[in-house]
Design an enzyme around this catalytic site. Structure first.
Site, PDB file in Angstrom:
ATOM      1  N   HIS A  42       1.124  -1.246   0.158  1.00 60.14           N
ATOM      2  CA  HIS A  42      -0.285   0.181   0.482  1.00 60.14           C
ATOM      3  C   HIS A  42       0.725   1.382   0.220  1.00 60.14           C
ATOM      4  CE1 HIS A  42      -3.536   2.737   0.876  1.00 60.14           C
ATOM      5  NE2 HIS A  42      -3.801   1.737   0.653  1.00 60.14           N
TER       6      HIS A  42
ATOM      7  N   ASP B  38      -7.706  -4.896  -0.951  1.00 60.42           N
ATOM      8  CA  ASP B  38      -8.065  -6.114  -1.594  1.00 60.42           C
ATOM      9  C   ASP B  38      -8.181  -7.801  -1.713  1.00 60.42           C
ATOM     10  OD1 ASP B  38      -7.261  -3.452  -3.379  1.00 60.42           O
ATOM     11  OD2 ASP B  38      -9.266  -4.002  -3.534  1.00 60.42           O
TER      12      ASP B  38
HETATM   13  C1  SDX Z   1      -6.419  -0.003  -3.152  1.00 56.93           C
HETATM   14  O1  SDX Z   1      -4.288   4.690  -1.827  1.00 56.93           O
HETATM   15  C2  SDX Z   1      -5.264   3.633  -1.405  1.00 56.93           C
HETATM   16  O2  SDX Z   1      -5.849   4.355  -0.111  1.00 56.93           O
HETATM   17  C3  SDX Z   1      -6.051   2.859  -2.048  1.00 56.93           C
HETATM   18  C4  SDX Z   1      -7.750   1.900  -1.623  1.00 56.93           C
HETATM   19  C5  SDX Z   1      -7.617   2.754  -1.157  1.00 56.93           C
HETATM   20  O3  SDX Z   1      -8.600   2.558  -0.468  1.00 56.93           O
HETATM   21  O4  SDX Z   1      -8.427   3.407  -1.860  1.00 56.93           O
HETATM   22  O5  SDX Z   1      -6.041   1.807  -0.321  1.00 56.93           O
HETATM   23  C6  SDX Z   1      -6.663   1.278  -2.392  1.00 56.93           C
HETATM   24  O6  SDX Z   1      -5.640   0.492  -4.314  1.00 56.93           O
HETATM   25  C7  SDX Z   1      -5.564  -0.899  -2.783  1.00 56.93           C
HETATM   26  C8  SDX Z   1      -3.772  -1.372  -3.037  1.00 56.93           C
HETATM   27  C9  SDX Z   1      -4.572  -2.342  -3.863  1.00 56.93           C
HETATM   28  N1  SDX Z   1      -3.607  -3.029  -5.434  1.00 56.93           N
HETATM   29  C10 SDX Z   1      -2.795  -4.323  -5.300  1.00 56.93           C
HETATM   30  O7  SDX Z   1      -2.965  -4.785  -4.530  1.00 56.93           O
HETATM   31  C11 SDX Z   1      -1.622  -4.158  -6.162  1.00 56.93           C
HETATM   32  C12 SDX Z   1      -0.273  -4.901  -5.428  1.00 56.93           C
HETATM   33  N2  SDX Z   1       0.058  -3.946  -5.291  1.00 56.93           N
HETATM   34  C13 SDX Z   1       0.931  -2.914  -5.400  1.00 56.93           C
HETATM   35  O8  SDX Z   1       1.154  -2.655  -6.693  1.00 56.93           O
HETATM   36  C14 SDX Z   1       2.091  -1.928  -3.922  1.00 56.93           C
HETATM   37  O9  SDX Z   1       1.652  -2.010  -3.303  1.00 56.93           O
HETATM   38  C15 SDX Z   1       1.028  -0.420  -4.587  1.00 56.93           C
HETATM   39  C16 SDX Z   1       0.707   0.128  -5.790  1.00 56.93           C
HETATM   40  C17 SDX Z   1      -0.066  -0.589  -3.818  1.00 56.93           C
HETATM   41  C18 SDX Z   1       1.539   0.214  -3.366  1.00 56.93           C
HETATM   42  O10 SDX Z   1       2.914   0.457  -4.605  1.00 56.93           O
HETATM   43  P1  SDX Z   1       4.216   2.094  -3.976  1.00 56.93           P
HETATM   44  O11 SDX Z   1       3.997   1.828  -2.480  1.00 56.93           O
HETATM   45  O12 SDX Z   1       4.643   2.259  -4.829  1.00 56.93           O
HETATM   46  O13 SDX Z   1       5.182   0.761  -3.558  1.00 56.93           O
HETATM   47  P2  SDX Z   1       6.014   0.483  -4.401  1.00 56.93           P
HETATM   48  O14 SDX Z   1       5.641   0.217  -5.887  1.00 56.93           O
HETATM   49  O15 SDX Z   1       7.186   1.858  -4.227  1.00 56.93           O
HETATM   50  O16 SDX Z   1       6.855  -0.626  -3.795  1.00 56.93           O
HETATM   51  C19 SDX Z   1       8.289  -1.300  -3.138  1.00 56.93           C
HETATM   52  C20 SDX Z   1       8.910  -2.346  -3.214  1.00 56.93           C
HETATM   53  C21 SDX Z   1       9.234  -2.504  -4.421  1.00 56.93           C
HETATM   54  O17 SDX Z   1       9.931  -3.588  -4.638  1.00 56.93           O
HETATM   55  P3  SDX Z   1      11.804  -3.107  -4.377  1.00 56.93           P
HETATM   56  O18 SDX Z   1      11.592  -2.616  -6.181  1.00 56.93           O
HETATM   57  O19 SDX Z   1      12.154  -2.200  -3.289  1.00 56.93           O
HETATM   58  O20 SDX Z   1      12.737  -4.208  -4.557  1.00 56.93           O
HETATM   59  O21 SDX Z   1       7.503  -2.904  -2.476  1.00 56.93           O
HETATM   60  C22 SDX Z   1       7.546  -3.911  -3.795  1.00 56.93           C
HETATM   61  C23 SDX Z   1       8.061  -3.472  -4.992  1.00 56.93           C
HETATM   62  O22 SDX Z   1       9.071  -3.673  -5.936  1.00 56.93           O
HETATM   63  N3  SDX Z   1       6.303  -4.161  -3.583  1.00 56.93           N
HETATM   64  C24 SDX Z   1       5.680  -5.292  -4.034  1.00 56.93           C
HETATM   65  C25 SDX Z   1       4.025  -5.380  -4.127  1.00 56.93           C
HETATM   66  N4  SDX Z   1       4.135  -4.155  -3.502  1.00 56.93           N
HETATM   67  C26 SDX Z   1       4.658  -3.013  -3.293  1.00 56.93           C
HETATM   68  N5  SDX Z   1       6.390  -6.577  -4.487  1.00 56.93           N
HETATM   69  C27 SDX Z   1       4.982  -7.486  -4.492  1.00 56.93           C
HETATM   70  N6  SDX Z   1       4.091  -8.193  -4.716  1.00 56.93           N
HETATM   71  C28 SDX Z   1       3.599  -6.737  -3.968  1.00 56.93           C
HETATM   72  N7  SDX Z   1       1.915  -5.858  -4.240  1.00 56.93           N
END
Ligand code: SDX
Length: 390
Positions: free
Chosen positions: A271, A328
């Protein structure tokens, strides 16, 4: 050097949006709507009572809530021409596309009543959106399964009417399952607002140009559709089913995620704000077992989700990145147990989030400080250069 970030240039965004609607503490895992903890509202309140709270800032009196509920019931009918809109779309149309298109089309029926600066128009269109979005979503569902649309039943509560529109059929009397009704009410409350998430920010940005509520909400629906945002609840079920059908072990899947093989992500995890357990995910997980037991449904995908969570939360890769289940991760298993097709999961998120979108749109519209949105930029392109063929 590629991948510059604004911070590389010492740019700190000081123009944060000011809002009184929702408070989140991502480190503590706190979520409050107008100061009330989500745990209390999800347990004791109703979707419409929380909608009123978000819109007006205080809990409604019994008579205010009754009048609000009654007004919404009286606006659930869609214009008969709009019902024909659905037949112009292919049967395979994704319900989120139908939802955003039909919502934008709604504004064509009320163009002479959509002045964002006319309080009566704003109130009326807030009621219309709350009343009609669930009907549009139910019609998108009925279209996808090739069944006749039902008319709304004003004798039922908001949630029960929505359940009947989705699962009722003309040839039978529909009996609302009280377990489903209460579970859906809780899930909708958990989704009603979440501060400046991508779709709410979209609604505020579009609204800041003077666009009406219908157009702004339609834009928000499109933003929510994305698999990184609201579309994640649908993507979680696809991920769980893929693990089940592939026969690969959960551990092996987790390794693929950690190695970022083919860009695979653990959907429903992580998140932008919560770097602790999403308080909503905790509440959904608690009710998942209860709801499936009460509905007499056992779903191996729920067990698979729990196994996945357990493995991930004990793994340093996820702990180091502060990745926890978000709202989710477990919701789809419950929606599936209720009988909703997977592609209806994100429309359910949209119905939940609608009061929050409307509250933020209204807060932005009534704030005299509001200016047209224009996100700042740090230019990292080419310096000035001359056209070679002058
Ligand atoms: C919602 O904003 C809100 O409030 C949204 C929401 C709402 O109520 O409106 O809460 C609803 O959208 C919840 C999120 C739903 N999405 C998912 O579940 C999709 C999977 N999650 C990711 O795509 C990700 O966690 C995000 C997009 C939700 C958040 O991304 P961030 O905070 O920008 O994290 P990042 O992309 O900077 O990642 C940081 C690290 C990275 O690794 P490194 O490059 O440092 O090695 O964490 C890793 C990412 O690769 N990472 C994940 C991951 N999420 C982040 N690795 C594997 N699986 C994941 N889900």
């Amino acid at each position: 050097k590629t991948g510059y970030t604004a911070l590389d240039y010492g740019f700190v965004n000081t123009a944060a949006t000011k809002s009184a609607v929702t408070y989140i503490d991502g480190d503590q895992g706190i979520l409050r709507y107008r100061g009330y903890p989500i745990e209390q509202l999800a347990t004791h309140s109703s979707y419409l009572e929380v909608a009123w709270l978000l819109l007006y800032g205080e809990l409604p009196s019994a008579s205010e809530l009754e009048a609000f509920d009654d007004r919404i019931r009286r606006h659930t009918l869609l214009h008969e021409d709009l019902k024909r809109f659905f037949s112009s779309l292919p049967p395979t149309a994704h319900p989120m596309s139908v939802l955003s298109a039909a919502t934008a089309a709604l504004s064509t029926y009320y163009e002479d009543e959509s002045d964002p600066h006319n309080p009566e128009h704003v109130e009326l269109n807030t009621i219309r959106m709350l009343a009609k979005l669930p009907v549009i979503a139910a019609y998108a569902h009925k279209k996808s399964v090739g069944q006749a649309f039902l008319y709304p039943d004003n004798g039922l509560s908001f949630v029960d009417n929505f359940l009947k529109l989705n699962f009722g059929v003309l040839s039978e009397v529909y009996e609302v399952n009280p377990v489903m009704s209460r579970a859906l009410e809780r899930l909708l409350i958990l989704h009603e607002d979440h501060e400046q998430n991508a779709s709410t920010s979209t609604v505020r940005l579009v609204g800041s140009t003077g666009a009406n509520q219908f157009s702004s909400i339609s834009a928000g629906i499109n933003a929510l559709y994305g698999p990184l945002h609201g579309g994640a609840n649908e993507a979680v079920l696809a991920m769980l089913a893929q693990i089940r059908d592939s026969g690969e072990s959960v551990q092996r899947f987790v390794e693929r995620v950690k190695n970022k093989e083919d860009g695979v992500k653990l959907m429903g995890f992580g998140h932008r704000v919560y770097k602790n357990y999403d308080p909503r995910a905790k509440l959904v997980k608690e009710s998942a077992d209860e709801v499936l037991d009460a509905l007499g449904v056992s779903d191996p995908l729920l067990d698979l989700a729990k196994e996945l969570e357990e493995i991930a939360l004990s793994d340093d890769y996820f702990k180091d990145r502060r990745l926890y289940p978000n709202v989710d991760f477990y919701t789809g298993v419950i929606y599936k147990a209720m009988g909703f097709p997977t592609r209806m999961f994100t429309p359910l998120f949209a119905i939940g989030r609608l009061p929050g979108w409307l509250a933020h749109w209204r807060e932005m519209q009534t704030d005299p400080q509001t200016k047209i949105g224009r996100p700042q930029q740090v230019y990292i392109g080419s310096p000035e250069r001359d056209y070679p063929r002058i």
